[in-house]
Design a protein around this motif. Structure first.
Motif, PDB file in Angstrom:
ATOM      1  N   UNK A 244       0.256  11.354 -10.124  1.00  0.00           N
ATOM      2  CA  UNK A 244      -0.790  12.371 -10.097  1.00  0.00           C
ATOM      3  C   UNK A 244      -0.190  13.765  -9.965  1.00  0.00           C
ATOM      4  N   UNK A 245       0.808  13.922  -9.116  1.00  0.00           N
ATOM      5  CA  UNK A 245       1.384  15.262  -8.935  1.00  0.00           C
ATOM      6  C   UNK A 245       2.163  15.714 -10.167  1.00  0.00           C
ATOM      7  N   UNK A 246       2.788  14.806 -10.885  1.00  0.00           N
ATOM      8  CA  UNK A 246       3.513  15.196 -12.100  1.00  0.00           C
ATOM      9  C   UNK A 246       2.546  15.531 -13.227  1.00  0.00           C
ATOM     10  N   UNK A 247       1.536  14.684 -13.419  1.00  0.00           N
ATOM     11  CA  UNK A 247       0.622  14.872 -14.548  1.00  0.00           C
ATOM     12  C   UNK A 247      -0.427  15.946 -14.262  1.00  0.00           C
ATOM     13  N   UNK A 248      -1.022  15.912 -13.073  1.00  0.00           N
ATOM     14  CA  UNK A 248      -2.142  16.792 -12.786  1.00  0.00           C
ATOM     15  C   UNK A 248      -1.845  17.880 -11.755  1.00  0.00           C
ATOM     16  N   UNK A 249      -0.612  17.975 -11.269  1.00  0.00           N
ATOM     17  CA  UNK A 249      -0.286  18.901 -10.182  1.00  0.00           C
ATOM     18  C   UNK A 249      -0.639  20.343 -10.460  1.00  0.00           C
ATOM     19  N   UNK A 250      -0.190  20.895 -11.579  1.00  0.00           N
ATOM     20  CA  UNK A 250      -0.468  22.295 -11.893  1.00  0.00           C
ATOM     21  C   UNK A 250      -1.949  22.516 -12.167  1.00  0.00           C
ATOM     22  N   UNK A 251      -2.550  21.572 -12.872  1.00  0.00           N
ATOM     23  CA  UNK A 251      -3.973  21.689 -13.182  1.00  0.00           C
ATOM     24  C   UNK A 251      -4.807  21.686 -11.904  1.00  0.00           C
ATOM     25  N   UNK A 252      -4.512  20.759 -10.991  1.00  0.00           N
ATOM     26  CA  UNK A 252      -5.246  20.707  -9.719  1.00  0.00           C
ATOM     27  C   UNK A 252      -5.011  21.965  -8.902  1.00  0.00           C
ATOM     28  N   UNK A 253      -3.817  22.452  -8.904  1.00  0.00           N
ATOM     29  CA  UNK A 253      -3.492  23.663  -8.154  1.00  0.00           C
ATOM     30  C   UNK A 253      -4.302  24.848  -8.664  1.00  0.00           C
TER      31      UNK A 253
ATOM     32  N   UNK B 267       0.837  -1.207   0.000  1.00  0.00           N
ATOM     33  CA  UNK B 267       0.000   0.000   0.000  1.00  0.00           C
ATOM     34  C   UNK B 267       0.872   1.259   0.000  1.00  0.00           C
ATOM     35  N   UNK B 268       1.934   1.261   0.796  1.00  0.00           N
ATOM     36  CA  UNK B 268       2.846   2.416   0.832  1.00  0.00           C
ATOM     37  C   UNK B 268       3.537   2.613  -0.509  1.00  0.00           C
ATOM     38  N   UNK B 269       3.988   1.529  -1.105  1.00  0.00           N
ATOM     39  CA  UNK B 269       4.664   1.609  -2.396  1.00  0.00           C
ATOM     40  C   UNK B 269       3.718   2.115  -3.483  1.00  0.00           C
ATOM     41  N   UNK B 270       2.552   1.528  -3.578  1.00  0.00           N
ATOM     42  CA  UNK B 270       1.591   1.921  -4.616  1.00  0.00           C
ATOM     43  C   UNK B 270       1.089   3.342  -4.364  1.00  0.00           C
ATOM     44  N   UNK B 271       0.813   3.676  -3.108  1.00  0.00           N
ATOM     45  CA  UNK B 271       0.362   5.034  -2.781  1.00  0.00           C
ATOM     46  C   UNK B 271       1.393   6.079  -3.164  1.00  0.00           C
ATOM     47  N   UNK B 272       2.662   5.809  -2.892  1.00  0.00           N
ATOM     48  CA  UNK B 272       3.716   6.746  -3.253  1.00  0.00           C
ATOM     49  C   UNK B 272       3.865   6.895  -4.751  1.00  0.00           C
ATOM     50  N   UNK B 273       3.785   5.797  -5.459  1.00  0.00           N
ATOM     51  CA  UNK B 273       3.881   5.851  -6.925  1.00  0.00           C
ATOM     52  C   UNK B 273       2.708   6.615  -7.514  1.00  0.00           C
ATOM     53  N   UNK B 274       1.498   6.352  -7.023  1.00  0.00           N
ATOM     54  CA  UNK B 274       0.319   7.075  -7.518  1.00  0.00           C
ATOM     55  C   UNK B 274       0.403   8.569  -7.215  1.00  0.00           C
ATOM     56  N   UNK B 275       0.874   8.910  -6.019  1.00  0.00           N
ATOM     57  CA  UNK B 275       1.046  10.319  -5.662  1.00  0.00           C
ATOM     58  C   UNK B 275       2.009  10.993  -6.637  1.00  0.00           C
ATOM     59  N   UNK B 276       3.112  10.336  -6.944  1.00  0.00           N
ATOM     60  CA  UNK B 276       4.096  10.906  -7.868  1.00  0.00           C
ATOM     61  C   UNK B 276       3.494  11.105  -9.256  1.00  0.00           C
TER      62      UNK B 276
END
Length: 176
Positions: free
Chosen positions: A18-27, A7-16
């Motif tokens: 999402x933040x790379x692809x959608x970070x600016x858009x979400x912000x 869960x920690x591994x997958x959660x960290x990968x998903x966070x990375x």
């Protein structure tokens, strides 16, 4: 325990991802609605270091569980130590240097009063020319007029005496 590591591994990968692809858009979309989640205070609380540590914790836990005969307690302790080392490494090698390298490029025209400049386009007695002024680590070209009402030829060194109406009023300086 393997479920926790995964869960920690997958959660960290998903966070990375999402933040790379959608970070600016979400912000832009949320425009500060999630500011309460920011961790103000110590710079080692940066999400990059924290999420990186969590991801490494999960990856180390999985690797140690599958490929070593160690007990669950020892694997947990080693995973935490490896995660702390990775988080410290991310902080010291990436986050901290990036914080120190931030140089704002914004400046105020009024802050240019007293600055030395070089005339690029001759400043006539009545009218406008152009000067090159050093600002921070770079230079900026600005519209200039003669403060004393005398012409100033290109290549001359000048000082900014006054700033008004988006114009630098300059006076020639003899630096020799």
């Amino acid at each position: 325990m393997e479920t926790l590591y995964l869960a920690c591994l997958i959660g960290g990968i998903l966070y990375a991802i999402v933040s790379v692809i959608f970070g600016d858009w979400l912000s832009m979309t949320l425009d500060g609605m999630l500011d309460f989640l920011t961790l103000d205070g110590h710079s080692w609380l940066q999400p990059t270091a924290l999420i990186g540590s969590l991801t490494v914790f999960g990856g180390a836990g999985i690797m140690l569980t599958r490929y070593t005969p160690l007990s669950a307690g020892v694997i947990l302790a080693l995973s935490v130590l490896i995660a702390l080392a990775a988080g410290a490494g991310v902080f010291l090698l990436y986050v901290r240097p990036m914080e120190r390298s931030e140089n704002p490029i914004a400046f105020s025209l009024h802050a240019l009063s007293g600055s030395l400049a070089e005339v690029l386009v001759t400043v006539p007695a009545k009218g406008y020319g152009e000067v090159l002024v050093k600002v921070g680590a770079g230079f900026t070209n600005q519209i200039a007029a003669s403060y004393e009402g005398v012409p100033i030829i290109a290549g001359s060194r000048v000082v900014v005496v006054e700033v008004k109406d988006h114009t630098l009023y300059v006076s020639e300086v003899d630096l020799s």
